[in-house]
Design a protein around this motif. Structure first.
Motif, PDB file in Angstrom:
ATOM      1  N   THR A   1       0.380   4.272   0.357  1.00 56.74           N
ATOM      2  CA  THR A   1       0.087   5.362   1.294  1.00 56.74           C
ATOM      3  C   THR A   1       0.477   5.019   2.723  1.00 56.74           C
ATOM      4  O   THR A   1       0.493   5.888   3.571  1.00 56.74           O
TER       5      THR A   1
ATOM      6  N   HIS B   1      -9.299   3.020  12.692  1.00 59.76           N
ATOM      7  CA  HIS B   1      -8.476   4.218  12.735  1.00 59.76           C
ATOM      8  C   HIS B   1      -8.951   5.200  11.675  1.00 59.76           C
ATOM      9  O   HIS B   1      -8.970   4.867  10.508  1.00 59.76           O
TER      10      HIS B   1
ATOM     11  N   GLY C   1      -7.778  -4.450   0.336  1.00 59.00           N
ATOM     12  CA  GLY C   1      -7.130  -5.509   1.102  1.00 59.00           C
ATOM     13  C   GLY C   1      -5.689  -5.178   1.450  1.00 59.00           C
ATOM     14  O   GLY C   1      -5.179  -5.624   2.472  1.00 59.00           O
ATOM     15  N   ASN C   2      -5.027  -4.385   0.613  1.00 57.66           N
ATOM     16  CA  ASN C   2      -3.648  -4.007   0.917  1.00 57.66           C
ATOM     17  C   ASN C   2      -3.592  -2.974   2.025  1.00 57.66           C
ATOM     18  O   ASN C   2      -2.642  -2.914   2.786  1.00 57.66           O
ATOM     19  N   VAL C   3      -4.618  -2.134   2.096  1.00 52.71           N
ATOM     20  CA  VAL C   3      -4.612  -1.064   3.090  1.00 52.71           C
ATOM     21  C   VAL C   3      -4.956  -1.633   4.465  1.00 52.71           C
ATOM     22  O   VAL C   3      -4.382  -1.247   5.476  1.00 52.71           O
TER      23      VAL C   3
ATOM     24  N   ARG D   1      -5.056  10.575   0.448  1.00 48.32           N
ATOM     25  CA  ARG D   1      -4.162  10.326  -0.693  1.00 48.32           C
ATOM     26  C   ARG D   1      -4.481   9.026  -1.405  1.00 48.32           C
ATOM     27  O   ARG D   1      -3.839   8.684  -2.385  1.00 48.32           O
ATOM     28  N   MET D   2      -5.465   8.288  -0.890  1.00 50.52           N
ATOM     29  CA  MET D   2      -5.709   6.967  -1.469  1.00 50.52           C
ATOM     30  C   MET D   2      -6.370   7.088  -2.830  1.00 50.52           C
ATOM     31  O   MET D   2      -7.271   7.915  -3.027  1.00 50.52           O
TER      32      MET D   2
ATOM     33  N   ASP E   1      -4.227  13.074   6.629  1.00 46.93           N
ATOM     34  CA  ASP E   1      -4.638  11.676   6.692  1.00 46.93           C
ATOM     35  C   ASP E   1      -4.248  10.954   5.419  1.00 46.93           C
ATOM     36  O   ASP E   1      -4.391  11.496   4.329  1.00 46.93           O
ATOM     37  N   ARG E   2      -3.823   9.717   5.594  1.00 44.02           N
ATOM     38  CA  ARG E   2      -3.444   9.004   4.381  1.00 44.02           C
ATOM     39  C   ARG E   2      -4.667   8.593   3.591  1.00 44.02           C
ATOM     40  O   ARG E   2      -4.581   8.249   2.419  1.00 44.02           O
TER      41      ARG E   2
ATOM     42  N   PRO F   1      -5.113  -5.161   5.822  1.00 46.96           N
ATOM     43  CA  PRO F   1      -4.959  -6.600   5.571  1.00 46.96           C
ATOM     44  C   PRO F   1      -5.443  -7.497   6.691  1.00 46.96           C
ATOM     45  O   PRO F   1      -5.749  -8.650   6.445  1.00 46.96           O
TER      46      PRO F   1
ATOM     47  N   ASP G   1       0.862  -1.171   0.000  1.00 46.74           N
ATOM     48  CA  ASP G   1       0.000   0.000   0.000  1.00 46.74           C
ATOM     49  C   ASP G   1       0.905   1.230   0.000  1.00 46.74           C
ATOM     50  O   ASP G   1       1.598   1.477   0.989  1.00 46.74           O
TER      51      ASP G   1
ATOM     52  N   LYS H   1      -8.108  -5.160  12.985  1.00 45.72           N
ATOM     53  CA  LYS H   1      -7.422  -4.048  13.633  1.00 45.72           C
ATOM     54  C   LYS H   1      -8.469  -3.080  14.145  1.00 45.72           C
ATOM     55  O   LYS H   1      -9.568  -3.012  13.602  1.00 45.72           O
TER      56      LYS H   1
ATOM     57  N   SER I   1      -7.771   7.856  10.246  1.00 46.98           N
ATOM     58  CA  SER I   1      -6.928   8.405   9.187  1.00 46.98           C
ATOM     59  C   SER I   1      -6.656   7.391   8.094  1.00 46.98           C
ATOM     60  O   SER I   1      -6.123   7.739   7.056  1.00 46.98           O
ATOM     61  N   SER I   2      -6.993   6.126   8.322  1.00 42.08           N
ATOM     62  CA  SER I   2      -6.725   5.124   7.295  1.00 42.08           C
ATOM     63  C   SER I   2      -7.979   4.670   6.585  1.00 42.08           C
ATOM     64  O   SER I   2      -7.888   3.876   5.654  1.00 42.08           O
TER      65      SER I   2
END
Lengths: 717, 341
Positions: free
Chosen positions: A65, B89, B79-81, B71-72, B67-68, B83, A63, B86, B91-92
């Motif tokens: 970012t 959050h 799935g990569n962000v 930028r997405m 926040d990231r 995985p 990812d 958790k 900011s994600s």
């Protein structure tokens, strides 16, 4: 009656046994996954304990970012500069180390049951079930501990050098230990040169350790414990000789290794391939001059052939390592190529380390271009996956990218190399943080110079800042690329990047960025322009905070000042607005103040820009700014001051320029009474520019020109 | 600006500025002085200690990145962000989420600093595409389903025994959980090869482990520390009960009508009465012993089967409107009386 029951029970047990046998057998044999009769389950497909996890992990990509997963995923905790990356990771590891220390120091808390009544003996108890050996407290050995050979065996197997030496001494030194253990200890000591290796447990320390290059100096401990043990061994086995020679050769004690080899040969003791590999690695220390060294290398190889010892891939990389260490030149290069060809005939393919040495040998910074990299990449691309075999393997990618960037200057080669690194599990070969950073420095540089603009932007988006934080030199390269590409918004973004990467105090970089911004400014859209203006104003205010901080904190190192040209650039961009109430005029004013107070180095390179700003300010209706600009120009002695002041005054008074000139040629006293103070300042600037001195007589000016005039004038009242 | 002009014009105008400045200064100092005096005179007793809170200077770091989520890319692979499982959050997660108590006339609290969103378990790591890709990834370890087991009935027929165990997964140093030892075995009674006697005996043996509504026998074992032991024990219990059910002991012959667990019409006086009545209608005057009564074939009597069922259901199911009514109808049929209107 019971007999009739027993028989079927036995029978079921038998069938059960048969079933388990088939299942065990089935795991070994290649099988079809179909059930035999359509009802019974098909045999289990064999899989390892982590195969499922690995298959699931393979579905997760990267990812761009996100930061590396060792950092917290939070904007406050994601490190953006190299310094922060290092310190955050090492802090986390320091915490782990502290925990491990407590665990080892107070191991009884973790291995006994604390809730036993105080009178009873504590029972051993591990709360992890099954017990995890890696998390268990490590035994601590000191002079008082009672040790056995079992402990020595344990420490040798776990490569605990210091502990094993302690135990060895406790057991009575050379006399109290069996020959077999002595040999094992000797091998361990020779391998690590009696120095405790860096623990494998602390990944981050290894990753950020700055051991850039191992020193090629004789660091072998003469007369150390290894020598003592070797002396005491009787009879000396071939293994002991091999260990000694390899240890000496590994730590560059070439002379002694050579002497010992001679001795062994006289005695007719056989040597192993490893010994010859290490001897080849240090053969250069025995001879001077290329020809002699090459001769020595040849004779060593011939000797191996005579002894009937078959070489392996380490022999190849040892040969190439020696050759690459002896400088460059046709002879060595020819020799290297012939060696590689000969090993290929023996079906020994060069590994990454061998390729690295070849690159070192052929692609010198100053020298003719050799395109051996393309053939190397061709070969590596055909391999399914790359395997790490020796430490030097991690040098390959960084060197190859350096060759792409400096030697070949070829972006397609760089992209192929990067794709190879990203393939499968190959990223582990990137080495450590230092090497990774250099690798990306080369890659970004070559992309900025030779790749198309869009591709470069794409690359920067994926790499910066989470994978790689550009160093100042690379940042300059990036700014240059952005300037050529005319990407105004990217340049505005670059300023915020400079701030977060910690480069914002580097005046040269900021000046370079300002230049680029001014050059690209005219052609941009309005939205982008406003972004760039905001960035410019921010640069000014960012710079301004420093003097206050300096007062507060007593900073020793001098803060670099922005040049006048840079400040001028800021003024030029900020003044590009028609609105009188725009807050940007405030920053223009501040910037002008800074110019006048000489807080900027040098004088502006383009005074015409300042003159234009003055005219614009006058037109908008901000006479104060116009007056300051013109006065500054006049004080610096620029010719543009005169024309500008006339023009500004004309705009202020709303009269044609000729009339203004007439007015200016009048006497001072008339002007003073009739003009607005700002206009008066412009008039003064005019005369300053014209005559090189002020209109007002010296006596009158004394108080006004000095900086402390406000006090004095108020006193006059 | 005034400052700058004063630098250059020390004359009349500058004095105006200066005086103005001076006045400004004096007024401010005056007011300050007054304030001091007032505080001096009227000191307020601060019982509740309601001091004015000092505005604490908030130290803001300048280098906080946005926040990231901003930028997405819109076509990224989620799935990569995210995985794995958790805590939420903000900011994600690029979603405008809102959650929590809604004050009147306001929107629910946003995603930032929202404990409500962090408390609840989220399934952001198990989006449908991710589940799909993970299934694809582990398909290589799966074997083909047996082709003849294509329906529930087929499965039940070929695999009548059902063994139920639980596995537990939690974050702790030990992977053991005592609850994992419990083994439950379930089997349909009808799938066992039992005759009438052995079935009755089997049911008596297992007691309340048999559920007559579902026909399931459930045997649970948790007395051994390991699952394998419990599984063995459960299998042993089933085997033992089965073979024991087939045994006929000597004393089982002493079973009398009082011991019957259900009403058997054949053994009871109702049959005797019916048979007697039947014989009388046929003008046969026979006296039968008990065994002959039991063995008497009532199929030649019209409506005898219905009568038998009606009486049995009255006794076995209990007296209710339905059973009584049914009995009445059957008796009318038996005697050839007209149906009730």
């Amino acid at each position: 009656m019971y007999s009739s029951v027993i028989v079927p029970r036995q029978w079921t047990r038998f069938t059960c046994l048969c079933r388990s046998l088939t299942s065990v057998e089935g795991q070994k044999l290649p099988q079809n996954s179909k059930s035999s009769d359509g009802i019974s389950p098909p045999p289990r497909k064999p899989r390892g304990p982590t195969d499922l996890l690995q298959a699931l992990a393979a579905t997760v990509g990267t990812d761009p970012t996100a930061a590396h997963y060792k950092y917290h995923d939070d904007p406050y905790l994601i490190p953006l500069s190299n310094f922060r990356k290092r310190s955050y990771a090492l802090s986390a590891e320091a915490g782990r180390k502290a925990a491990a220390w407590i665990r080892d120091e107070h191991s009884n808390l973790f291995t006994t049951r604390e809730w036993d009544p105080p009178t009873k003996n504590k029972t051993p108890y591990f709360n992890a079930d099954p017990r995890i050996e890696a998390f268990a407290p490590k035994p601590i050995y000191n002079d008082a501990s009672k040790v056995t050979e079992q402990d020595l065996k344990y420490t040798i197997q776990n490569a605990l050098i210091d502990d094993s030496i302690t135990i060895f001494q406790l057991l009575g030194g050379t006399s109290g230990v069996s020959e077999e253990l002595k040999l094992q200890l000797l091998q361990l000591l020779c391998f690590y040169n009696e120095k405790e290796p860096e623990s494998m447990e602390w990944l981050e320390e290894r990753w950020f350790a700055a051991n850039t290059r191992d020193r090629q100096a004789a660091t072998w401990r003469l007369g150390g414990l290894a020598d003592q043990i070797f002396e005491s061994m009787d009879p000396k086995t071939p293994e002991a000789y091999c260990a000694m020679i390899q240890g000496m050769a590994k730590y560059y004690q070439a002379e002694r290794a050579h002497m010992l080899t001679m001795e062994v040969k006289e005695k007719g003791i056989p040597l192993s391939t490893g010994v010859y590999n290490s001897l080849i690695g240090c053969v250069g220390f025995l001879r001077e001059g290329t020809t002699l060294r090459v001769e020595a290398l040849r004779s060593l190889l011939a000797e191996m052939h005579e002894q009937g010892i078959s070489p392996n891939d380490e022999t190849l990389s040892a040969c190439l390592r020696s050759l690459s260490a002896w400088g460059g030149g046709k002879i060595l290069q020819q020799m290297a190529l012939s060696i590689v060809a000969e090993f290929r005939r023996l079906d020994i393919q060069p590994g990454l380390a061998a390729y690295y040495y070849l690159l070192c040998l052929f692609c010198k910074e100053r020298g003719p271009r050799f395109d051996i990299l393309s053939t190397i990449i061709n070969e590596l691309e055909q391999k399914e996956h790359l395997e790490a075999k020796e430490p030097a393997d991690t040098n390959f990618f960084i060197t190859a990218m350096g060759v792409c960037s400096d030697h070949l200057q070829n972006i397609t080669m760089a992209e192929r190399l990067h794709a190879l690194l990203m393939k499968g599990d190959n990223y582990k070969l990137v080495g450590d943080a230092y090497k990774e950073s250099i690798y990306y420095r080369h890659y970004v540089t070559v992309a900025c110079r030779h790749a198309s603009f869009e591709k470069t932007l794409e690359l920067l988006d994926t790499l910066v800042p989470n994978v790689y934080v550009p160093e100042p030199s690379v940042m300059e390269e990036i700014i240059k690329t952005l300037e050529v590409g005319g990407a105004g918004d990217r340049l505005a973004q670059a300023w915020s990047q400079l701030v977060v990467f910690g480069h914002s105090k580097r005046a040269r970089l900021v000046e370079r960025l300002l230049d680029a911004m001014v050059n690209t400014y005219p052609g941009q859209e309005e939205e982008v322009k406003s972004k760039m203006r905001a960035a410019a104003a921010d640069m000014l205010s960012f710079g301004q905070m420093t003097p206050e901080e300096k007062e507060m904190k007593d900073i020793r190192s001098p803060v670099q000042k922005l040049s006048a040209t840079a400040v001028c650039n800021i003024i030029e961009m900020c003044s590009d607005t028609q609105d009188k109430a725009d807050p940007l005029w405030k920053s223009v004013e501040v910037a002008l103040q800074r110019l006048r107070k000489e807080e900027a180095a040098g004088v502006p390179a383009r005074p015409q820009a300042l003159a234009d700003v003055a005219k614009k300010a006058a037109a908008v209706g901000l006479p104060g700014i116009a007056a300051t600009a013109v006065t500054y120009l006049a004080e610096c002695g620029f010719e543009e001051a005169m024309a500008a002041s006339v023009h500004v005054l004309g705009t202020m008074l709303n009269r044609p320029e000729q009339e203004v000139e007439e007015l200016l040629s009048q006497g001072q006293s008339a002007l003073v009474s009739s003009l607005h103070p700002a206009a008066m300042a412009v008039a003064e600037a005019y005369s300053l520019a014209k005559t090189g001195g002020p209109i007002i007589q010296e006596s009158e000016r004394t108080s006004s020109s000095s900086d402390s005039d406000s006090d004095s004038s108020s006193d006059d009242e | 600006m005034s400052l700058f002009i004063r630098n250059y014009k020390p004359n009349s105008l500058a004095t105006v500025y200066n005086t103005k400045l001076w006045r400004l200064n004096s007024t401010t100092t005056d007011s300050a002085l007054k304030k001091d005096e007032e505080e001096e005179e009227f000191r307020v007793l601060d019982i509740l200690k309601k001091r004015e809170r000092f505005q604490r200077r908030v130290v803001r770091r300048t280098d906080i990145q946005p926040d990231r989520a901003d930028r997405m890319a819109t076509d990224q692979n989620w799935g990569n962000v995210w995985p794995g499982p958790k805590t939420f959050h903000p900011s994600s997660v690029p979603l405008p989420l809102r959650q929590g108590y809604v004050p009147k006339g306001q929107a629910p609290p946003g995603k930032k600093a929202n404990a409500e969103l962090m408390k609840i378990p989220n399934f952001l790591h198990l989006t449908p595409p991710v589940v799909k890709s993970q299934c694809e990834a582990i398909k290589q370890f799966c074997t083909e389903w047996p082709s003849l087991l294509n329906s529930e009935e087929a499965i039940e027929k070929h695999y009548p025994v059902e063994v139920i165990t639980s596995d537990y997964c939690h974050a702790s140093p030990t992977i053991r959980n005592p609850l994992a030892r419990i083994v439950t075995l379930r089997i349909k009674l009808s799938t066992l090869n039992l005759d009438k006697h052995s079935k009755d005996k089997f049911i008596r043996l297992v007691g309340d482990r048999y559920d007559s509504t579902t026909d399931l026998v459930t045997i649970t074992a948790d007395r051994c520390p390991a699952r394998a032991q419990n599984l063995d024990y459960v299998n042993y219990l089933l085997t033992a009960c089965y073979h024991e059910a087939w045994n006929v002991e000597e004393w089982e012959k002493d079973k009398t009508e009082d011991d019957m667990e259900y009403y058997d019409w054949n053994n009871n006086t109702s049959k005797k009465a019916l048979v007697n009545w039947h014989l009388q209608t046929k003008n046969e005057n026979r006296t039968l012993n008990d065994d002959e009564y039991k063995a008497f074939d009532t199929s030649e009597i019209p409506y005898a089967e219905e009568y038998k069922n009606a009486v049995s259901s009255w006794f076995n199911d209990g007296e209710s409107d339905a059973t009584v009514k049914n009995y009445g109808e059957v008796v009318r049929k038996l005697f050839g009386l007209p149906e009730k209107k």
